[in-house]
Design a protein around this motif. Sequence first.
Motif, PDB file in Angstrom:
ATOM      1  N   ALA A   1       5.227   8.470   1.499  1.00  0.00           N
ATOM      2  CA  ALA A   1       5.393   7.909   2.729  1.00  0.00           C
ATOM      3  C   ALA A   1       4.259   8.743   3.776  1.00  0.00           C
ATOM      4  CB  ALA A   1       6.770   8.079   3.495  1.00  0.00           C
ATOM      5  N   VAL A   2       4.287   7.928   4.970  1.00  0.00           N
ATOM      6  CA  VAL A   2       3.182   8.479   6.005  1.00  0.00           C
ATOM      7  C   VAL A   2       4.259   8.120   7.368  1.00  0.00           C
ATOM      8  CG1 VAL A   2       2.175   6.271   6.183  1.00  0.00           C
ATOM      9  CG2 VAL A   2       0.964   8.770   6.975  1.00  0.00           C
ATOM     10  N   PHE A   3       3.930   9.099   8.270  1.00  0.00           N
ATOM     11  CA  PHE A   3       4.338   8.968   9.811  1.00  0.00           C
ATOM     12  C   PHE A   3       3.368   8.146  10.463  1.00  0.00           C
ATOM     13  CE2 PHE A   3       5.540  10.072  13.879  1.00  0.00           C
ATOM     14  CZ  PHE A   3       6.663   9.511  14.037  1.00  0.00           C
TER      15      PHE A   3
ATOM     16  N   THR B   1       6.643   5.205   6.902  1.00  0.00           N
ATOM     17  CA  THR B   1       6.440   3.794   5.993  1.00  0.00           C
ATOM     18  C   THR B   1       6.107   4.424   4.664  1.00  0.00           C
ATOM     19  OG1 THR B   1       4.290   3.636   6.772  1.00  0.00           O
ATOM     20  CG2 THR B   1       6.119   2.140   8.103  1.00  0.00           C
ATOM     21  N   PRO B   2       6.489   3.340   3.587  1.00  0.00           N
ATOM     22  CA  PRO B   2       6.052   3.832   2.391  1.00  0.00           C
ATOM     23  C   PRO B   2       4.522   3.844   2.201  1.00  0.00           C
ATOM     24  CG  PRO B   2       7.929   2.181   2.223  1.00  0.00           C
ATOM     25  CD  PRO B   2       7.340   2.340   3.680  1.00  0.00           C
ATOM     26  N   THR B   3       4.106   4.482   1.279  1.00  0.00           N
ATOM     27  CA  THR B   3       2.482   4.500   0.985  1.00  0.00           C
ATOM     28  C   THR B   3       2.187   3.545  -0.483  1.00  0.00           C
ATOM     29  OG1 THR B   3       2.641   6.491  -0.319  1.00  0.00           O
ATOM     30  CG2 THR B   3       2.225   6.796   2.083  1.00  0.00           C
ATOM     31  N   GLU B   4       1.185   3.492  -0.643  1.00  0.00           N
ATOM     32  CA  GLU B   4       0.867   2.846  -1.880  1.00  0.00           C
ATOM     33  C   GLU B   4       1.172   4.029  -3.001  1.00  0.00           C
ATOM     34  OE1 GLU B   4      -0.306   0.427  -5.314  1.00  0.00           O
ATOM     35  OE2 GLU B   4       0.068  -0.127  -3.001  1.00  0.00           O
ATOM     36  N   ALA B   5       1.079   5.086  -2.881  1.00  0.00           N
ATOM     37  CA  ALA B   5       1.208   6.305  -3.903  1.00  0.00           C
ATOM     38  C   ALA B   5       2.451   5.920  -4.434  1.00  0.00           C
ATOM     39  CB  ALA B   5       1.006   7.365  -3.332  1.00  0.00           C
ATOM     40  N   LEU B   6       3.426   5.555  -3.461  1.00  0.00           N
ATOM     41  CA  LEU B   6       4.917   5.271  -3.861  1.00  0.00           C
ATOM     42  C   LEU B   6       4.945   3.841  -4.668  1.00  0.00           C
ATOM     43  CD1 LEU B   6       7.969   5.469  -4.210  1.00  0.00           C
ATOM     44  CD2 LEU B   6       8.122   4.645  -1.740  1.00  0.00           C
TER      45      LEU B   6
END
Length: 625
Positions: free
Chosen positions: A75-77, A353-358
């Motif tokens: 995720a990222v803030f 929010t979720p990242t593409e890595a997740l």
Amino acid sequence: MKKNILKFASWVVFALLIVGCNDDFLETQPLSQASETSVWTDQKLAEAAVLDLYQGTWAGSLTEEETTEAYTDQAVFTHPGRGVDGYTEGKMTPDPSTFLDRDWMSWPDLYPFVRGANVAISRLQDNEAGFDNVTLDRLLGEAYYMRGYFYSQLMRQYGGVPLLLEPLDLDSEANNPRATFAETVNQIVADLDQAIVLLEDAPASKARAHKLTAMALKSRVLTHAASDLHDPTKNSTISTIASYSNPELIGWTGGSQIERWQAAKAASKALLDATDGYKLDYSAPASFEEAVQNYEDIWLQGAQNQDFIWGRIVDEFGFSSRTYDGGDGWGQGPGMFALNQGPNGYHEWAGTTPTEALVEKYAMADGTPFDWNNPAHAADPYSGREPRLYSTILFDGAPWKPRTDDVVKFDQFDEIQSGFYTFSDGTTVNGVDTRQGPIEDWNGSRTGYYYKKFSDPNLPAQWPNNLQKIDAPFIRYTEILLNYVEASIGSNDEGEAIAWLNKLRFRNGLPEVTASGDELYKLYQLERGKEMTNEDIHFFDMKRWLIGSESLDKQVQQVVVQGTQKAGSTMTPENYRRDTAEFDYTYTPTNIVFENRRWDDKVYFMPIEQSEINKDQSLIQNPGY
């Protein structure tokens, strides 16, 4: 420690308010005049003081915009300037202004609660209030449990910490050196073992500690303690740790890691045998529809679901209000989750929010990995994936809750719009949930994804009134199941690990495990990351598995979704919805220039704030600071 000791008084006043709603209690004594002595000689006041200890569990991923997942690859803030980058860019120092110091992980914020637990244990042992044995055991057991909980939070962040087991007075603020990591773990386990005995007959509760709660936390603690981060044969590969002159403060200096895994395995199995999980009796994978519903049931039903062991419950002894009235305060707990993390097209804030890595960790429905290099996968990345993806992530075209009246003109179909859509006449529509959209674009996701998990799918955004009523789990049965799988792998019992991992995979609609060795361990890590996402688990897993560099030495990616209208399509910008019969879509993973993510090995452990060391020169700083 002086500031922390004085701080405890304000928490006691709040505790008094928790039980102060009863008229007969209010007649006993004005709350503002209650002294510590009177607290522990009055049954209602004493119980209130014990319940106050649960205030130390308030923060976390379901109550804050900045969740622990934002410190990981998953995720990222969204909003700069809040201190999250102090961790993700390796900029932390002992100066707290260089990182976000939340109370769920803060040395200064947790020690007042440790003192509160110590006061409760000391005074309840004297039983000046004259409790009957059943009530006394419950309150004393809760105090031991909460002290173990607070120390476990400190241990997972700092390693060994000062073990204060008696109430400090103002003259005892200095010369409290850190205990070794082994001593810290052993003290936590001793507190939890004491709680297990005392809470044997305590009523089952999802909000207050009882025997199963203590057993579950013991599993978590021993799993963390057995992990590679704290094992000298594994952490020696990390130069910052290997060169540290006080290794006893951050890990074991001897003994057998396999024996430690066996202890974690036994503790985990004790809990698994003592109660039941949710729908773990499938003999084959659940259908897609069942699996989607199974995972949603776990987080939507909250404390009503068997998987929920302990957490923050709406309507429990005043901690959360079932109505979430709003007003001018921000203490609305899990009711704030959708507002904190939801799409800007719903007037929500997209905090974490979720990242593409997740997202790319979610397999195809048949259990094979998703692969951007596979043309079929890349052409339609959100079709044919495993069920948990659809229970967890909101992506372009995903169905969602009703829009507010002012947004319906941009989306009549209640679908996430995180892409960009070009019509035959050259008109380009920026999705209403993008950072270029027409609604509060500054609150749009930087990745194109939002969390569905823990957001009420039926309740439109109406902050500050009528916020959602979803309970916040601190410990789930499934976490203990995963602990057991990991401990079984660590103690060379792959057969047991696979048997229990299959229970989870079948519930989630995935095929049985065929992997072994390193491949099995990697599969387990993927399963745990997906299952426990945004539950304050993966942050600690990333560290204890020593995969910080693998997780954060890469930039955050968004997937740019571009729709182009097909010839002959009659759709207009006013009635756009995702439709592969009307539009061709492309999906392009792209690095975003936001955080300059860089892993620094020192952040495997948090720094002790310099102000604490200035007050107590016996404290030794963690490596790298």
